[in-house]
Scaffold this active site. Structure first.
Site, short mmCIF file in Angstrom:
data_model
loop_
_atom_site.label_atom_id
_atom_site.label_comp_id
_atom_site.label_asym_id
_atom_site.label_seq_id
_atom_site.Cartn_x
_atom_site.Cartn_y
_atom_site.Cartn_z
N CYS A 207 0.84 -1.19 0.00
CA CYS A 207 0.00 0.00 0.00
C CYS A 207 0.87 1.24 0.00
O CYS A 207 2.09 1.16 0.10
CB CYS A 207 -0.86 0.04 1.26
SG CYS A 207 -1.93 -1.39 1.43
N GLY B 256 2.25 -2.94 4.67
CA GLY B 256 3.02 -4.08 5.15
C GLY B 256 2.09 -5.18 5.59
O GLY B 256 0.90 -5.17 5.26
#
Ligand code: AMP
Length: 503
Positions: free
Chosen positions: A18, A120
């Site tokens: 992201c 993550g």
């Protein structure tokens, strides 16, 4: 350390690859800088986009499924009041097109409001979720970001901000670059191994945290530096500076090498390296390690372009045996032989293999005259399932290429990524159970060579142990059930009464 082949990474609910951003400005509203910052990070996630701001009294939020340009209109930005804010773009995967995982995630609790953007993937989120659920925390998604938010909210009940973040960092294990907003205080945290990028920059009237420095450039800001692994950065509310707290120190980092190879923008500087230069240097190494004479060197656009330019440059200087070329020998010609249709999304967005195959043909069209009757070296950054290279070799041969040599700027991907890159399951990875020669045969290339892991570490000026290369070695810097680790992993113990002391 464990042996054996572990499960494929879970697909639903995990936080994917992201982009995160956070700003604290002196006076003007944060919404527009956040919006442009997210636009610059759109390549890091196309499934959902969101911004949360705080005006000193209350939080404002707009989060929805879709691209940044579609999610926000003028009215949405106008209602996002406040000089502090965070934003997020989320990467798509099959099975997780679900708005409950869209971010920033926000939660209100006794001592204020909390917003969280996460890039993550935690490897112990389930353990912490079970423990917190047992203590009465109600979860609305199966994402690991909510786990971090609840853990932090709980710690904030009896600790100051810095101590609370430290406690949470000592409990969560895995990969996380976070932008956090507690009321109108914006913070950035990078996991102790620095797996995902995060950097700090200055703007005309404040400070910014972003996954990649390209977002800072877009806002005419200046990159200050990377957030250090294990560091908490707290932006001052007046936009005048930031405070730094090194909360966790580990001997080795685990920077994701694949950020440099594929994921990050070439114009970003990550961990002191300009991604474009890294890719060109990887291309040069590729020539040194496995150069092959051919009529023309051609990139797979856009992923192979910087690699091919480095490869062709090096090919102009030396022969494949490492001898200097004489002045009449120009080496290999560099040419663009494949044209990209920019209106087709990333191949991986297509959920089924059949759709993926059609997408490759839709996406790239060869220029016949640069290919016909020639031996071609085709350069790409990586082979995942082998779909792209199989189709492109076929396409070039159909256009009259006499030979197609494939050169890849990364080592073979043999194992899945648990750290947030959507890399396919082990069963889907072409290199998981095939040798390089077998892959060459499968994709019908006249020759195939990948870059070595040593070359990658060399170009990144890093020790192998300071990189996460789990997808190409099958050994991970994190303890993952059923997988091998490449180091002694200092994993926190979960359970009531085991929250580590503050100092
Ligand atoms: P494949 O066709 O499955 O072998 O995938 C290889 C192609 O996908 C290459 O052109 C890469 O640049 C690109 N690629 C590699 N990793 C990813 C990823 N995580 N998401 C989307 N595309 C990728």
């Amino acid at each position: 350390m464990r042996n054996g082949r572990g499960p494929s990474p879970q697909r639903t609910g995990m936080t994917e690859k992201c982009g995160v951003v956070g700003v604290s400005l002196g006076g003007r509203n944060a919404a527009r800088p956040l919006y442009y910052g997210l636009y610059a990070l759109q390549h890091r996630g196309q499934e959902s986009a969101g911004i949360i701001t705080h005006d000193g009294f209350q939080q404002h939020s707009h989060v929805d499924m879709g691209l940044v340009g579609d999610v926000f209109g003028e009215d949405d930005l106008d209602q996002l009041n406040g000089a502090a804010g965070i934003g997020h773009v989320r990467y798509p995967t099959a099975g997780s097109v679900d708005s409950s995982c869209a971010q920033p995630f926000s939660v209100s609790f006794k001592s204020g409001s909390l917003g969280l953007s996460h890039n993550g993937n935690l490897v112990n989120a389930d353990e912490i979720r079970d423990e917190l659920a047992g203590m009465g925390h109600a979860f609305t998604s199966d994402g690991d970001t909510e786990v971090i938010a609840h853990d932090l909210a709980r710690n904030l009940l009896d600790a100051d901000l810095v101590r609370a973040v430290k406690r949470t960092m000592q409990r969560i294990h895995g990969s996380y670059s976070l932008t956090i907003m507690h009321d109108d205080t914006v913070m950035g945290v990078r996991d102790p191994q620095g797996n995902r990028p995060l950097c700090i920059g200055t703007l005309e009237d404040g400070y910014i945290l972003a996954s990649e420095s390209a977002a800072i450039d877009t806002l005419d800001g200046e990159l200050v530096r990377d957030v250090r692994p294990g560091e908490l950065v707290v932006l001052q509310e007046d936009g005048q500076g930031f405070d730094s707290y090194q909360l966790v120190d580990l001997e080795n980092t685990a920077h994701c090498f694949f950020e440099h190879v594929y994921f990050a923008r070439p114009d970003s500087i990550i961990d002191d390296n300009l991604v474009y230069e890294v890719r060109r240097n990887l291309g040069r190494k590729l020539w040194e390690e496995s150069g092959v004479e051919s009529d023309v060197v051609m990139p797979v656009p856009d992923s192979g372009r910087a690699f091919a330019s480095g490869y062709a440059d090096a090919a102009g200087e030396t022969t494949p045996d490492g001898e200097e070329r004489d002045e009449h020998d120009d080496g290999v010609e560099f040419a663009e032989g494949l044209m990209k249709n920019r209106y087709v999304g990333r191949t991986f967005i297509m959920p089924t293999q059949d759709e993926r195959e059609r997408a490759v043909r839709l996406k790239l069209n060869p220029i016949k005259s640069t290919v016909e009757g020639k031996s071609v070296t085709l350069i790409d950054d990586s082979i995942v399932r082998g779909t792209t290279s199989t189709q492109l070799v076929q396409l070039l041969k159909d256009c009259g290429a006499e030979e197609v040599h494939m050169r890849i700027g990364a080592p073979p991907i043999v194992a899945p990524c648990y750290m947030g890159i959507d890399m396919a399951t082990r069963e889907e990875l072409i290199a998981a159970d095939k040798s390089v020669a077998e892959i060459a045969e499968t994709i019908e290339a006249d020759s195939l060579a990948y870059l070595s892991t040593d070359a990658v570490a060399d170009v990144l000026e890093s020790d192998r142990i300071d990189l996460c290369m789990g997808c190409v070695t099958g050994e991970y810097p994190y303890e993952i059930e059923g997988e091998e680790t490449d180091r002694e992993v200092d994993r926190p113990t979960i359970g009531e009464g085991t929250i580590p002391a503050d100092d």
